[in-house]
Design a protein around this motif. Sequence first.
Motif, PDB file in Angstrom:
ATOM      1  N   ALA A   1      85.868 -13.440   7.682  1.00  0.00           N
ATOM      2  CA  ALA A   1      84.715 -13.393   8.582  1.00  0.00           C
ATOM      3  C   ALA A   1      84.082 -12.002   8.553  1.00  0.00           C
ATOM      4  CB  ALA A   1      85.131 -13.735  10.005  1.00  0.00           C
ATOM      5  N   ARG A   2      84.813 -11.039   7.987  1.00  0.00           N
ATOM      6  CA  ARG A   2      84.284  -9.691   7.866  1.00  0.00           C
ATOM      7  C   ARG A   2      84.768  -9.093   6.546  1.00  0.00           C
ATOM      8  NH1 ARG A   2      81.814  -6.108  11.065  1.00  0.00           N
ATOM      9  NH2 ARG A   2      82.259  -3.923  10.713  1.00  0.00           N
ATOM     10  N   VAL A   3      83.973  -9.327   5.510  1.00  0.00           N
ATOM     11  CA  VAL A   3      84.327  -8.832   4.181  1.00  0.00           C
ATOM     12  C   VAL A   3      83.927  -7.360   4.086  1.00  0.00           C
ATOM     13  CG1 VAL A   3      83.816  -9.073   1.716  1.00  0.00           C
ATOM     14  CG2 VAL A   3      84.062 -11.122   3.154  1.00  0.00           C
ATOM     15  N   MET A   4      84.862  -6.524   3.644  1.00  0.00           N
ATOM     16  CA  MET A   4      84.598  -5.089   3.618  1.00  0.00           C
ATOM     17  C   MET A   4      84.177  -4.628   2.222  1.00  0.00           C
ATOM     18  SD  MET A   4      85.247  -4.935   6.733  1.00  0.00           S
ATOM     19  CE  MET A   4      85.279  -3.251   7.308  1.00  0.00           C
ATOM     20  N   ASP A   5      83.508  -3.489   2.170  1.00  0.00           N
ATOM     21  CA  ASP A   5      83.088  -2.878   0.905  1.00  0.00           C
ATOM     22  C   ASP A   5      84.336  -2.529   0.081  1.00  0.00           C
ATOM     23  OD1 ASP A   5      80.401  -0.975  -0.016  1.00  0.00           O
ATOM     24  OD2 ASP A   5      82.371  -0.446  -0.823  1.00  0.00           O
TER      25      ASP A   5
ATOM     26  N   GLU B   1      81.597 -12.363  11.579  1.00  0.00           N
ATOM     27  CA  GLU B   1      82.096 -11.658  12.761  1.00  0.00           C
ATOM     28  C   GLU B   1      81.073 -10.662  13.332  1.00  0.00           C
ATOM     29  OE1 GLU B   1      85.267 -12.208  14.116  1.00  0.00           O
ATOM     30  OE2 GLU B   1      84.433 -10.904  15.674  1.00  0.00           O
ATOM     31  N   ASP B   2      80.313 -10.007  12.454  1.00  0.00           N
ATOM     32  CA  ASP B   2      79.393  -8.954  12.917  1.00  0.00           C
ATOM     33  C   ASP B   2      78.292  -9.479  13.853  1.00  0.00           C
ATOM     34  OD1 ASP B   2      78.272 -10.353  10.744  1.00  0.00           O
ATOM     35  OD2 ASP B   2      76.911  -8.708  10.295  1.00  0.00           O
ATOM     36  N   GLN B   3      78.085 -10.805  13.867  1.00  0.00           N
ATOM     37  CA  GLN B   3      77.002 -11.346  14.694  1.00  0.00           C
ATOM     38  C   GLN B   3      77.477 -11.888  16.044  1.00  0.00           C
ATOM     39  OE1 GLN B   3      73.747 -10.996  13.986  1.00  0.00           O
ATOM     40  NE2 GLN B   3      74.574  -9.754  12.326  1.00  0.00           N
ATOM     41  N   ARG B   4      78.758 -11.751  16.303  1.00  0.00           N
ATOM     42  CA  ARG B   4      79.315 -12.316  17.536  1.00  0.00           C
ATOM     43  C   ARG B   4      78.625 -11.766  18.791  1.00  0.00           C
ATOM     44  NH1 ARG B   4      84.067 -15.240  18.287  1.00  0.00           N
ATOM     45  NH2 ARG B   4      85.271 -14.829  16.424  1.00  0.00           N
ATOM     46  N   GLN B   5      78.389 -10.471  18.808  1.00  0.00           N
ATOM     47  CA  GLN B   5      77.787  -9.856  20.004  1.00  0.00           C
ATOM     48  C   GLN B   5      76.349 -10.364  20.220  1.00  0.00           C
ATOM     49  OE1 GLN B   5      76.987  -5.632  19.919  1.00  0.00           O
ATOM     50  NE2 GLN B   5      77.705  -5.361  22.034  1.00  0.00           N
ATOM     51  N   HIS B   6      75.615 -10.509  19.106  1.00  0.00           N
ATOM     52  CA  HIS B   6      74.246 -11.039  19.231  1.00  0.00           C
ATOM     53  C   HIS B   6      74.271 -12.466  19.783  1.00  0.00           C
ATOM     54  CE1 HIS B   6      72.556  -8.058  16.038  1.00  0.00           C
ATOM     55  NE2 HIS B   6      72.610  -7.528  17.238  1.00  0.00           N
TER      56      HIS B   6
ATOM     57  N   PRO C   1      74.522 -22.003  23.155  1.00  0.00           N
ATOM     58  CA  PRO C   1      75.182 -22.178  21.846  1.00  0.00           C
ATOM     59  C   PRO C   1      76.552 -21.514  21.757  1.00  0.00           C
ATOM     60  CG  PRO C   1      73.614 -20.372  21.738  1.00  0.00           C
ATOM     61  CD  PRO C   1      73.544 -20.893  23.147  1.00  0.00           C
ATOM     62  N   GLU C   2      77.395 -22.058  20.866  1.00  0.00           N
ATOM     63  CA  GLU C   2      78.707 -21.459  20.586  1.00  0.00           C
ATOM     64  C   GLU C   2      78.641 -20.748  19.232  1.00  0.00           C
ATOM     65  OE1 GLU C   2      81.533 -21.820  22.339  1.00  0.00           O
ATOM     66  OE2 GLU C   2      80.809 -23.288  23.813  1.00  0.00           O
ATOM     67  N   ALA C   3      79.400 -19.670  19.090  1.00  0.00           N
ATOM     68  CA  ALA C   3      79.521 -19.033  17.767  1.00  0.00           C
ATOM     69  C   ALA C   3      80.524 -19.834  16.944  1.00  0.00           C
ATOM     70  CB  ALA C   3      80.020 -17.603  17.919  1.00  0.00           C
ATOM     71  N   ALA C   4      80.235 -20.044  15.657  1.00  0.00           N
ATOM     72  CA  ALA C   4      81.223 -20.656  14.757  1.00  0.00           C
ATOM     73  C   ALA C   4      81.568 -19.611  13.693  1.00  0.00           C
ATOM     74  CB  ALA C   4      80.652 -21.926  14.132  1.00  0.00           C
ATOM     75  N   VAL C   5      82.593 -18.814  14.003  1.00  0.00           N
ATOM     76  CA  VAL C   5      82.990 -17.719  13.102  1.00  0.00           C
ATOM     77  C   VAL C   5      84.212 -18.178  12.303  1.00  0.00           C
ATOM     78  CG1 VAL C   5      83.786 -15.310  13.028  1.00  0.00           C
ATOM     79  CG2 VAL C   5      82.111 -16.015  14.752  1.00  0.00           C
TER      80      VAL C   5
ATOM     81  N   LYS D   1      81.551  -2.614   6.362  1.00  0.00           N
ATOM     82  CA  LYS D   1      81.238  -3.982   5.965  1.00  0.00           C
ATOM     83  C   LYS D   1      80.508  -4.024   4.619  1.00  0.00           C
ATOM     84  CE  LYS D   1      77.433  -5.840   7.891  1.00  0.00           C
ATOM     85  NZ  LYS D   1      76.450  -6.571   8.681  1.00  0.00           N
ATOM     86  N   MET D   2      80.826  -4.989   3.786  1.00  0.00           N
ATOM     87  CA  MET D   2      80.048  -5.199   2.563  1.00  0.00           C
ATOM     88  C   MET D   2      78.663  -5.669   2.988  1.00  0.00           C
ATOM     89  SD  MET D   2      80.844  -7.752  -0.658  1.00  0.00           S
ATOM     90  CE  MET D   2      82.338  -6.980  -1.241  1.00  0.00           C
ATOM     91  N   SER D   3      77.621  -4.993   2.482  1.00  0.00           N
ATOM     92  CA  SER D   3      76.296  -5.288   3.009  1.00  0.00           C
ATOM     93  C   SER D   3      75.242  -5.263   1.919  1.00  0.00           C
ATOM     94  CB  SER D   3      75.951  -4.246   4.073  1.00  0.00           C
ATOM     95  OG  SER D   3      74.586  -4.292   4.376  1.00  0.00           O
ATOM     96  N   LYS D   4      74.257  -6.192   2.050  1.00  0.00           N
ATOM     97  CA  LYS D   4      73.214  -6.190   1.027  1.00  0.00           C
ATOM     98  C   LYS D   4      72.243  -5.044   1.219  1.00  0.00           C
ATOM     99  CE  LYS D   4      71.256 -10.447   2.851  1.00  0.00           C
ATOM    100  NZ  LYS D   4      70.807 -10.192   4.206  1.00  0.00           N
ATOM    101  N   SER D   5      72.261  -4.419   2.393  1.00  0.00           N
ATOM    102  CA  SER D   5      71.297  -3.336   2.595  1.00  0.00           C
ATOM    103  C   SER D   5      71.908  -1.941   2.396  1.00  0.00           C
ATOM    104  CB  SER D   5      70.667  -3.457   3.984  1.00  0.00           C
ATOM    105  OG  SER D   5      71.655  -3.672   4.951  1.00  0.00           O
ATOM    106  N   VAL D   6      73.183  -1.896   1.990  1.00  0.00           N
ATOM    107  CA  VAL D   6      73.777  -0.575   1.710  1.00  0.00           C
ATOM    108  C   VAL D   6      74.070  -0.475   0.213  1.00  0.00           C
ATOM    109  CG1 VAL D   6      75.741   0.956   2.153  1.00  0.00           C
ATOM    110  CG2 VAL D   6      74.836  -0.458   3.997  1.00  0.00           C
ATOM    111  N   GLU D   7      73.536   0.563  -0.404  1.00  0.00           N
ATOM    112  CA  GLU D   7      73.710   0.765  -1.838  1.00  0.00           C
ATOM    113  C   GLU D   7      75.171   1.121  -2.131  1.00  0.00           C
ATOM    114  OE1 GLU D   7      72.196   1.397  -5.817  1.00  0.00           O
ATOM    115  OE2 GLU D   7      71.520   0.247  -4.067  1.00  0.00           O
TER     116      GLU D   7
END
Length: 334
Positions: A181-185, A145-150, A172-176, A192-198
């Motif tokens: 689609a948006r897993v939270m911490d 979901e977080d990439q929809r705007q991009h 292109p179409e988004a396939a969400v 959002k659960m993220s690989k770049s946030v400790e």
Amino acid sequence: MKRVLSGITPSGDFTLGNYLGALRHWVSFQEDHDAFYCVVDLHALTTDIDPVVLRRNSLDAALNLLAVGLDPRRCTIFVQSHVPEHTRLTWLLECTATMGELRRMTQFKEKSHGQETVRAGLFTYPVLMAADILLYRADAVPVGEDQRQHLELARELALRFNNRYGETFTVPEAAVPGAAARVMDLQHPERKMSKSVESPLGTIGLLDPAEAITRKVRKAVTDTDGEVRYDRAAKPGLANLLDLLAGATDRTPQEVAKGYTRYGDLKHDVAEALSELLRPVRERRMALEDDLPYVDTVLAEGAAAAHEVAAPTYAKAADALGLLPLPSLARDED
Ligand code: AMP
Ligand code: TRP
């Protein structure tokens, strides 16, 4: 056959969010689509990277793509920087995009917020992403979901370019995905659960063993009203757990909620379902560890196959804009 393209940044250990929001669907798409998947190492340069770590993360990302079940005989796996057309097309698209539309990007606002200096690359990041997609004339882009705007921006740039310079890009179409689609911490269910946030307890890693998954799910933040129902706004922690189980078992979170009266029982089943889901990934990953030459071959072949598609699209866009063809190429055509 319809084509899909997607990318993942080698910015740290892959998470359950990456898997449920994107990678799992990449694996399904390889069955009935012409699929291109890329490790977007150039996107990783938008933050302060350690070159040694980046090199390791890029290889690690490629190993993970194989471990989740992508099969190089069914899809093309490659590294973004190995295909020079990505940066070349980015410039052409930067001259198509406007400052105003890039300034509106939520991810840019979040990542630049409070920073003393902001890299120009962080600002133009979504244009590089649009180039990734448009180069392959992708029909669909499987993302969370977080990439929809991009993706909306990529569509807009393709349309604008086509209208002004002639039909060049596929829009292109988004396939969400419908669930997860948006897993939270797990500790901070508002982010959002993220690989770049400790967040060691809040993040489930793609390669976490069952014990770690169980411990993290058991400690996941919920609420004190004790009622199991799906309400993202009022009960974000519980809703996230319901989403996870829904994602892992192909149901809706509302359906999942009906089966439970106690948080403890739900957590038990979430942990079990996630452990089962990720077990084969971990096993394949362990088997691959010893076979780095194989990974190198996959990436070399992937880069060649990607280049075959990307080069003509770039040439078409350059020509549409009025850039002169390479003189040697012009001679070849005589
Ligand atoms: P990134 O890790 O930002 O490179 O994202 C790679 C892919 O995983 C993208 O399609 C994202 O939308 C997806 N993704 C990343 N984090 C999550 C999350 N917490 N929930 C769902 N999808 C995610
Ligand atoms: N920006 C995407 C993310 O952070 C990663 C990405 C780069 C991507 N290029 C892409 C995703 C092309 C889909 C298609 O998740």
